[in-house]
Write a protein that holds these residues in place. Structure first.
Motif, short mmCIF file in Angstrom:
data_model
loop_
_atom_site.label_atom_id
_atom_site.label_comp_id
_atom_site.label_asym_id
_atom_site.label_seq_id
_atom_site.Cartn_x
_atom_site.Cartn_y
_atom_site.Cartn_z
N THR A 18 17.69 45.96 -44.39
CA THR A 18 18.83 46.03 -45.31
C THR A 18 19.73 44.82 -45.16
N VAL A 19 20.55 44.61 -46.15
CA VAL A 19 21.51 43.51 -46.10
C VAL A 19 22.46 43.70 -44.92
N ASN A 20 22.93 44.93 -44.73
CA ASN A 20 23.85 45.19 -43.61
C ASN A 20 23.20 44.89 -42.26
N THR A 21 21.91 45.18 -42.14
CA THR A 21 21.21 44.90 -40.89
C THR A 21 21.11 43.40 -40.66
N VAL A 22 20.81 42.65 -41.71
CA VAL A 22 20.76 41.19 -41.60
C VAL A 22 22.11 40.67 -41.15
N ARG A 23 23.19 41.16 -41.75
CA ARG A 23 24.53 40.73 -41.36
C ARG A 23 24.84 41.08 -39.92
N HIS A 24 24.35 42.26 -39.48
CA HIS A 24 24.59 42.67 -38.09
C HIS A 24 23.86 41.72 -37.14
N TYR A 25 22.62 41.34 -37.48
CA TYR A 25 21.89 40.42 -36.64
C TYR A 25 22.60 39.07 -36.53
N HIS A 26 23.22 38.64 -37.60
CA HIS A 26 24.04 37.43 -37.53
C HIS A 26 25.21 37.64 -36.57
N ALA A 27 25.86 38.80 -36.68
CA ALA A 27 27.07 39.06 -35.90
C ALA A 27 26.79 39.10 -34.40
N VAL A 28 25.62 39.63 -34.01
CA VAL A 28 25.32 39.73 -32.58
C VAL A 28 24.53 38.54 -32.07
N GLY A 29 24.28 37.57 -32.91
CA GLY A 29 23.61 36.36 -32.47
C GLY A 29 22.11 36.41 -32.45
N LEU A 30 21.52 37.42 -33.07
CA LEU A 30 20.07 37.52 -33.11
C LEU A 30 19.44 36.61 -34.16
N LEU A 31 20.19 36.37 -35.21
CA LEU A 31 19.67 35.59 -36.34
C LEU A 31 20.64 34.46 -36.65
N ALA A 32 20.10 33.24 -36.66
CA ALA A 32 20.94 32.09 -36.93
C ALA A 32 21.45 32.11 -38.37
N GLU A 33 22.65 31.62 -38.54
CA GLU A 33 23.22 31.54 -39.88
C GLU A 33 22.48 30.46 -40.68
N PRO A 34 22.11 30.75 -41.94
CA PRO A 34 21.44 29.73 -42.77
C PRO A 34 22.46 28.79 -43.41
N GLU A 35 21.94 27.76 -43.99
CA GLU A 35 22.84 26.88 -44.76
C GLU A 35 23.32 27.63 -46.00
N ARG A 36 24.36 27.13 -46.60
CA ARG A 36 24.92 27.75 -47.80
C ARG A 36 24.84 26.79 -48.98
N SER A 37 24.73 27.37 -50.13
CA SER A 37 24.73 26.57 -51.35
C SER A 37 26.15 26.11 -51.65
N SER A 38 26.29 25.29 -52.67
CA SER A 38 27.61 24.77 -53.03
C SER A 38 28.59 25.87 -53.44
N ASN A 39 28.05 27.00 -53.91
CA ASN A 39 28.92 28.11 -54.30
C ASN A 39 29.11 29.13 -53.18
N GLY A 40 28.61 28.80 -51.95
CA GLY A 40 28.87 29.65 -50.78
C GLY A 40 27.81 30.67 -50.47
N TYR A 41 26.77 30.79 -51.26
CA TYR A 41 25.72 31.78 -51.00
C TYR A 41 24.79 31.29 -49.90
N LYS A 42 24.37 32.21 -49.06
CA LYS A 42 23.45 31.87 -47.98
C LYS A 42 22.07 31.58 -48.53
N LEU A 43 21.40 30.60 -47.91
CA LEU A 43 20.07 30.19 -48.35
C LEU A 43 19.09 30.36 -47.19
#
Length: 244
Positions: free
Chosen positions: A15-40
């Motif tokens: 789920t999207v929330n799970t992906v966000r949680h993995y970012h929060a706890v450092g399991l998943l690196a943050e991706p680059e963002r597009s010019s409008n701020g969306y994660k890629l």
């Protein structure tokens, strides 16, 4: 083509929330963002998500996964611990199946584990007693009790079971004297019966109170008196042997 958070989550079966949680706890690196701020999200992010999901499906806790980078090996210690737990569960389930098979063959379900095969020769009072004793004594003591119960019942056992509450003095004494040699033999083979403190799973006081309450509830006064006298006679016989 990069994926959005929703798209990478769907591809990874999460789920999207799970992906966000993995970012929060450092399991998943943050991706680059597009010019409008969306994660890629790229292929590396998807691989990492699938790796995390795989380890979670195996039961590896997040705290173990956190120490691993995207290219790290599996957490060997955690996996070995999980494998040991699974092996223990398999052993337990196999034992349960054996016990169920014994009960289906006619053994009593009102007995502790491992006592199914001897249950048919026991009275209802003895079965109830073993259920309670299993809460009071350790495995070694219970194994000894199982061996005792596996012996063929004697005529004295049948007389004891039929001893009425208002039995006369002579009948009680006769039963006690017939049981005394058996008790003496048991005390010799299993000395802990005279001093069970090394085999208790509760305090001596709680054990004694429970034993007294159990015997009082399961046996009538004449039977209790016969047991007490037989125990005293057996102990006296042992003392005489020791003094000889």
């Amino acid at each position: 083509m990069p994926w959005s958070t929703r798209e990478v989550a769907e591809l990874a079966g999460t789920t999207v929330n799970t992906v966000r949680h993995y970012h929060a706890v450092g399991l998943l690196a943050e991706p680059e963002r597009s010019s409008n701020g969306y994660k890629l999200y790229e292929v590396a992010h998807l691989v990492r998500l699938l790796q995390i999901r795989r380890l979670r499906d195996l039961g590896v806790p997040l705290t173990q996964i956190e120490s691993l980078g995207a290219g790290a090996a599996s957490p060997e210690a955690a996996l070995r611990a999980i494998d040991a737990d699974l092996a223990a569960s398999i052993t337990r389930l196999q034992r349960v199946r054996v016990e169920i098979a014994a009960i289906l063959r006619g053994a009593s379900a009102s007995m502790p584990a491992g006592f199914e095969e001897v249950s048919s020769a026991l009275s209802e009072a003895e079965q109830s007693m073993m259920l309670i004793w299993a809460q009071l004594y350790d495995d070694e003591a219970m194994a000894d009790l199982r061996s005792m119960l596996a012996a063929e019942p004697s005529e004295a056992d049948a007389e004891f079971q039929s001893l009425p509450a208002d039995a006369g003095e002579s009948d009680i004494q006769r039963i006690a004297e017939r049981f005394a040699p058996t008790f003496e033999d048991l005390f010799t083979r299993y000395p802990w019966l005279l001093d069970p403190r090394g085999h208790l799973t509760h305090s001596p006081q709680r054990t004694q109170d429970t034993v007294v309450a159990t015997i009082t509830a399961l046996y009538n006064p004449a039977q209790r008196e016969a047991i007490a006298r037989a125990s005293v006679l057996a102990a006296e016989r042992l003392h005489r042997k020791d003094d000889a």
